[in-house]
Design a protein around this motif. Structure first.
Motif, PDB file in Angstrom:
ATOM      1  N   GLU A 201       0.677  -1.297  -0.301  1.00  0.00           N
ATOM      2  CA  GLU A 201      -0.188  -0.328  -0.082  1.00  0.00           C
ATOM      3  C   GLU A 201       0.875   1.119  -0.011  1.00  0.00           C
ATOM      4  O   GLU A 201       1.725   1.265   0.527  1.00  0.00           O
ATOM      5  CB  GLU A 201      -1.092  -0.236   1.248  1.00  0.00           C
ATOM      6  N   GLY A 202       0.549   2.229  -0.722  1.00  0.00           N
ATOM      7  CA  GLY A 202       1.039   3.348  -0.871  1.00  0.00           C
ATOM      8  C   GLY A 202       2.483   3.622  -1.858  1.00  0.00           C
ATOM      9  O   GLY A 202       2.700   4.152  -1.994  1.00  0.00           O
ATOM     10  N   LYS A 203       2.794   2.595  -2.308  1.00  0.00           N
ATOM     11  CA  LYS A 203       4.048   1.862  -3.662  1.00  0.00           C
ATOM     12  C   LYS A 203       3.175   2.412  -4.631  1.00  0.00           C
ATOM     13  O   LYS A 203       2.016   1.815  -5.163  1.00  0.00           O
ATOM     14  CB  LYS A 203       4.571   0.838  -3.091  1.00  0.00           C
ATOM     15  N   VAL A 204       4.514   3.002  -5.741  1.00  0.00           N
ATOM     16  CA  VAL A 204       3.875   3.316  -7.022  1.00  0.00           C
ATOM     17  C   VAL A 204       4.652   2.175  -8.013  1.00  0.00           C
ATOM     18  O   VAL A 204       5.729   2.250  -8.091  1.00  0.00           O
ATOM     19  CB  VAL A 204       3.896   4.242  -7.478  1.00  0.00           C
ATOM     20  N   GLY A 211      -0.528  -6.366 -20.964  1.00  0.00           N
ATOM     21  CA  GLY A 211      -1.201  -7.008 -21.482  1.00  0.00           C
ATOM     22  C   GLY A 211      -1.971  -7.479 -21.279  1.00  0.00           C
ATOM     23  O   GLY A 211      -3.690  -6.858 -20.983  1.00  0.00           O
ATOM     24  N   GLY A 212      -2.246  -8.857 -20.416  1.00  0.00           N
ATOM     25  CA  GLY A 212      -3.848  -8.949 -19.836  1.00  0.00           C
ATOM     26  C   GLY A 212      -3.745  -8.957 -18.687  1.00  0.00           C
ATOM     27  O   GLY A 212      -4.957  -8.945 -17.684  1.00  0.00           O
ATOM     28  N   GLY A 213      -3.032  -8.253 -17.774  1.00  0.00           N
ATOM     29  CA  GLY A 213      -3.013  -7.428 -16.251  1.00  0.00           C
ATOM     30  C   GLY A 213      -3.205  -8.459 -15.327  1.00  0.00           C
ATOM     31  O   GLY A 213      -3.131  -8.175 -14.919  1.00  0.00           O
ATOM     32  N   GLY A 214      -1.821  -9.826 -16.490  1.00  0.00           N
ATOM     33  CA  GLY A 214      -1.681 -10.976 -14.795  1.00  0.00           C
ATOM     34  C   GLY A 214      -0.770 -10.442 -13.899  1.00  0.00           C
ATOM     35  O   GLY A 214      -1.200 -10.527 -12.261  1.00  0.00           O
ATOM     36  N   HIS A 215       0.284  -9.912 -14.149  1.00  0.00           N
ATOM     37  CA  HIS A 215       1.061  -9.344 -12.907  1.00  0.00           C
ATOM     38  C   HIS A 215       0.271  -7.990 -12.221  1.00  0.00           C
ATOM     39  O   HIS A 215       0.775  -7.862 -11.191  1.00  0.00           O
ATOM     40  CB  HIS A 215       2.192  -8.432 -13.438  1.00  0.00           C
ATOM     41  N   THR A 216       0.120  -6.795 -13.472  1.00  0.00           N
ATOM     42  CA  THR A 216      -0.482  -5.887 -12.502  1.00  0.00           C
ATOM     43  C   THR A 216      -2.037  -6.438 -11.756  1.00  0.00           C
ATOM     44  O   THR A 216      -1.598  -5.755 -10.487  1.00  0.00           O
ATOM     45  CB  THR A 216      -1.327  -5.091 -13.255  1.00  0.00           C
ATOM     46  N   GLU A 217      -2.487  -7.233 -11.620  1.00  0.00           N
ATOM     47  CA  GLU A 217      -3.237  -7.452 -10.744  1.00  0.00           C
ATOM     48  C   GLU A 217      -3.002  -7.819  -9.002  1.00  0.00           C
ATOM     49  O   GLU A 217      -3.821  -7.281  -8.539  1.00  0.00           O
ATOM     50  CB  GLU A 217      -4.685  -8.894 -11.389  1.00  0.00           C
ATOM     51  N   ARG A 218      -1.525  -8.682  -9.314  1.00  0.00           N
ATOM     52  CA  ARG A 218      -0.778  -8.711  -8.222  1.00  0.00           C
ATOM     53  C   ARG A 218      -1.018  -7.574  -7.558  1.00  0.00           C
ATOM     54  O   ARG A 218      -0.964  -8.026  -6.323  1.00  0.00           O
ATOM     55  CB  ARG A 218      -0.241 -10.506  -8.434  1.00  0.00           C
ATOM     56  N   LEU A 219      -0.250  -6.735  -8.148  1.00  0.00           N
ATOM     57  CA  LEU A 219       0.276  -5.793  -7.736  1.00  0.00           C
ATOM     58  C   LEU A 219      -0.825  -5.104  -6.785  1.00  0.00           C
ATOM     59  O   LEU A 219      -0.364  -4.140  -5.675  1.00  0.00           O
ATOM     60  CB  LEU A 219       1.188  -4.518  -9.073  1.00  0.00           C
ATOM     61  N   LEU A 220      -1.636  -5.120  -7.603  1.00  0.00           N
ATOM     62  CA  LEU A 220      -2.756  -4.145  -7.179  1.00  0.00           C
ATOM     63  C   LEU A 220      -3.619  -4.831  -5.787  1.00  0.00           C
ATOM     64  O   LEU A 220      -3.923  -4.271  -5.155  1.00  0.00           O
ATOM     65  CB  LEU A 220      -3.976  -3.819  -8.444  1.00  0.00           C
ATOM     66  N   LEU A 221      -3.416  -6.405  -5.980  1.00  0.00           N
ATOM     67  CA  LEU A 221      -4.049  -6.764  -4.714  1.00  0.00           C
ATOM     68  C   LEU A 221      -2.881  -6.339  -3.522  1.00  0.00           C
ATOM     69  O   LEU A 221      -3.635  -6.408  -2.227  1.00  0.00           O
ATOM     70  CB  LEU A 221      -3.583  -8.468  -4.585  1.00  0.00           C
ATOM     71  N   ALA A 222      -1.608  -6.788  -3.529  1.00  0.00           N
ATOM     72  CA  ALA A 222      -1.096  -5.742  -2.881  1.00  0.00           C
ATOM     73  C   ALA A 222      -1.245  -4.884  -2.237  1.00  0.00           C
ATOM     74  O   ALA A 222      -0.082  -4.203  -1.164  1.00  0.00           O
ATOM     75  CB  ALA A 222       0.554  -6.534  -3.255  1.00  0.00           C
ATOM     76  N   GLY A 223      -1.688  -3.745  -2.723  1.00  0.00           N
ATOM     77  CA  GLY A 223      -2.482  -2.188  -2.549  1.00  0.00           C
ATOM     78  C   GLY A 223      -1.851  -0.952  -3.138  1.00  0.00           C
ATOM     79  O   GLY A 223      -1.720  -0.611  -2.944  1.00  0.00           O
TER      80      GLY A 223
END
Ligand SMILES: C[S@@+](CC[C@H](N)C(=O)[O-])C[C@H]1O[C@@H](n2cnc3c(N)ncnc32)[C@H](O)[C@@H]1O
Length: 485
Positions: A201-204, A211-223
């Motif tokens: 949380e708080g990190k950018v 792509g299909g957002g696979g990595h991004t989803e996990r980054l978002l899940l972590a806040g």
């Protein structure tokens, strides 16, 4: 999106004596046949001009000079002005512009889509070649034509040319969008990459290959807040739909990651905590016959990740010179039969253009009989894809600008899928992680001016057995990570 750039600038200093107008262009911008025609006719006219000069036939000399000018405008300059290739991405145009601006001899310059035109007054020992070397150094990955047009001008002609430049505005042109339906991509090295980036949380974070957002989803899940860049509208649409629930923590941006620093700076993003690039193509790109990436599916010979990019694989296959084709197959595909394949392509396209994936694959199979499991066209298709998307050039630019995006302690993770890419990443990461450099001719090692990071892992991280068996496409993946000091 690849912006096509057109920048024109003039300096306050005015020409005082003979100056030179030099036109240089990206060697892929014009068909080889056109260049050959120009060189042949030019050579012939220059020969006649030399004879006229020796005989002192002034009238004839002027007439031949005019003929040469008309020929050059018709065969080179007019087509170049219309060349649809956005060879100068915004970042490259800026880098080249800064080099030209800083150079005292340069009085004015114009950057077109694929060509640069410069007015300069040479100083001291400097030669046109020195100047060209500066341009080349400022645009890594650009394939400059080796035959620039150099025209001497009087001070008055130079002043007029400079005047034309001084009022010209800077413009940036965007390319259109397209979207597509289904999108299934199995993310590679998911846990390993996310763990290395330490999202919270708080990190950018920046995902330069959404792509299909696979990595991004996990980054978002972590806040974390994520900036996701992709040049493929189908990927952006799919990731946008999949990750809509994250609202304002996800920003999806159209663009080429070679311009990542510029893209983020323009949006007010200064320092980020993590930067990920999962290089290469996604499964939907390969599997969709219409995109023309695969020899297994009949489709148009396209291979553009950004469908609005001006040059497709068919353009290269049907217009590049035989030697250029062989170079592409050899350099980007390490194809040992590169010359034979290039020869065969040129023979075949003389009868009719090569327009489909299977047409090209079948043609390659006539040169290279199948050995083992691999289709004979595998390496050639990889090579063409890399050339169409200038993948190595884009990667180099991302590597060189990536660290500048990171805060101190920020991490840069890159996943590659073949040795050419991995070599570039390994070499660059090793360079920036070395406190000192040494050369045999130096008495002692010296501080490394590029030193700015530490290696998070000494060796590349590769997929575990479990991932390899679940997703065979992950077999060549390698993850390398550095942390900014
Ligand atoms: C391997 S996929 C990424 C998959 C993603 N990590 C996921 O988990 O879904 C690579 C993506 O990067 C994009 N891409 C490749 N080169 C690019 C470039 N130079 N600029 C922007 N996007 C690029 C491709 O269009 C593709 O969608």
């Amino acid at each position: 999106m690849d912006p096509a750039t057109s920048i024109t600038r003039a300096k306050a200093t005015q020409p005082t004596g003979t100056c030179y107008r030099v036109l240089m262009w990206d060697s892929c911008a014009l068909p080889a046949e056109q260049l050959n025609e120009w060189s042949e006719q030019r050579k012939e006219l220059l020969g006649r001009m030399r004879d006229a000069g020796i005989k002192g036939a002034r009238g004839l000399l002027t007439q031949l000079e005019n003929e040469l000018k008309t020929l050059t405008v018709k065969l080179i300059e007019e087509p170049l002005a219309l060349a649809p290739r956005a060879a100068f991405s915004f970042a490259r145009a800026e880098a080249l512009g800064a080099t030209l601006q800083a150079h005292e001899a340069v009085l004015a310059y114009r950057l077109g889509n694929a060509a640069v035109e410069v007015l300069m007054q040479l100083q001291g020992e400097e030669s046109v070649t020195d100047m060209l070397n500066h341009w080349q150094a400022a645009t890594p990955g650009m394939d400059w034509c080796t035959a620039p047009i150099v025209q001497a001008m009087s001070a008055a002609e130079g002043t007029a040319w400079q005047q034309e430049c001084s009022d010209h505005a800077e413009t940036e042109v965007d390319t259109p969008e397209y979207t597509s339906g289904e999108f299934h991509h199995v993310t590679v090295l998911l846990n390993e990459a996310v763990q290395a980036l330490q999202p919270a949380e708080g990190k950018v974070m920046v995902d330069a290959t959404l792509g299909g957002g696979g990595h991004t989803e996990r980054l978002l899940l972590a806040g974390a807040e994520v900036w996701g860049i992709d040049q493929d509208p189908a990927a952006r649409a799919a990731a946008g739909a999949r990750l809509a629930q994250y609202g304002e923590r996800l920003h999806i941006v159209a663009g080429n990651f070679r311009n990542a620093a510029e893209i983020l700076r323009k949006r007010g993003v200064q320092g980020v905590d993590g930067l990920l690039a999962d290089i290469g193509i996604s499964s939907p790109q390969v599997d969709c016959a219409e995109r023309g990436f695969s020899f297994l599916h009949e489709g148009p010979l396209d291979m553009r990740m950004n469908p609005a990019a001006p040059r497709s694989a068919a353009d290269i296959v049907n217009t590049a010179a035989e030697s250029k084709l062989a170079d592409i197959l050899w350099q980007y595909g390490e194809e040992r039969a590169s010359r034979a394949i290039a020869r065969r392509i040129v023979q075949e396209r003389a009868k009719a253009p090569i327009t489909t994936t299977t047409q090209l694959a079948d043609l390659i199979a006539t040169v290279l009989p199948r050995k083992g499991k691999q289709h004979p066209a595998t390496r050639s298709f990889q090579a063409l894809r890399i050339a169409v998307n200038d993948e190595l050039g884009a990667l180099e630019e991302l590597l060189h600008s990536g660290l500048s995006l990171l805060k101190s302690g920020g991490r840069f993770a890159v996943i590659t899928f073949h040795s050419l890419e991995d070599r570039a990443v390994k070499r660059y990461f090793e360079l920036v992680c070395k406190p000192e450099i040494d050369r045999p001719e130096w008495p002692a090692p010296r501080p490394n001016p590029a030193y700015a990071a530490r290696l998070v892992y000494r060796k590349p991280v590769t997929p575990a057995e479990e991932e390899l068996s679940a997703n065979p496409r992950s077999r060549s993946a390698k993850l390398r990570v550095i942390e900014k000091l």
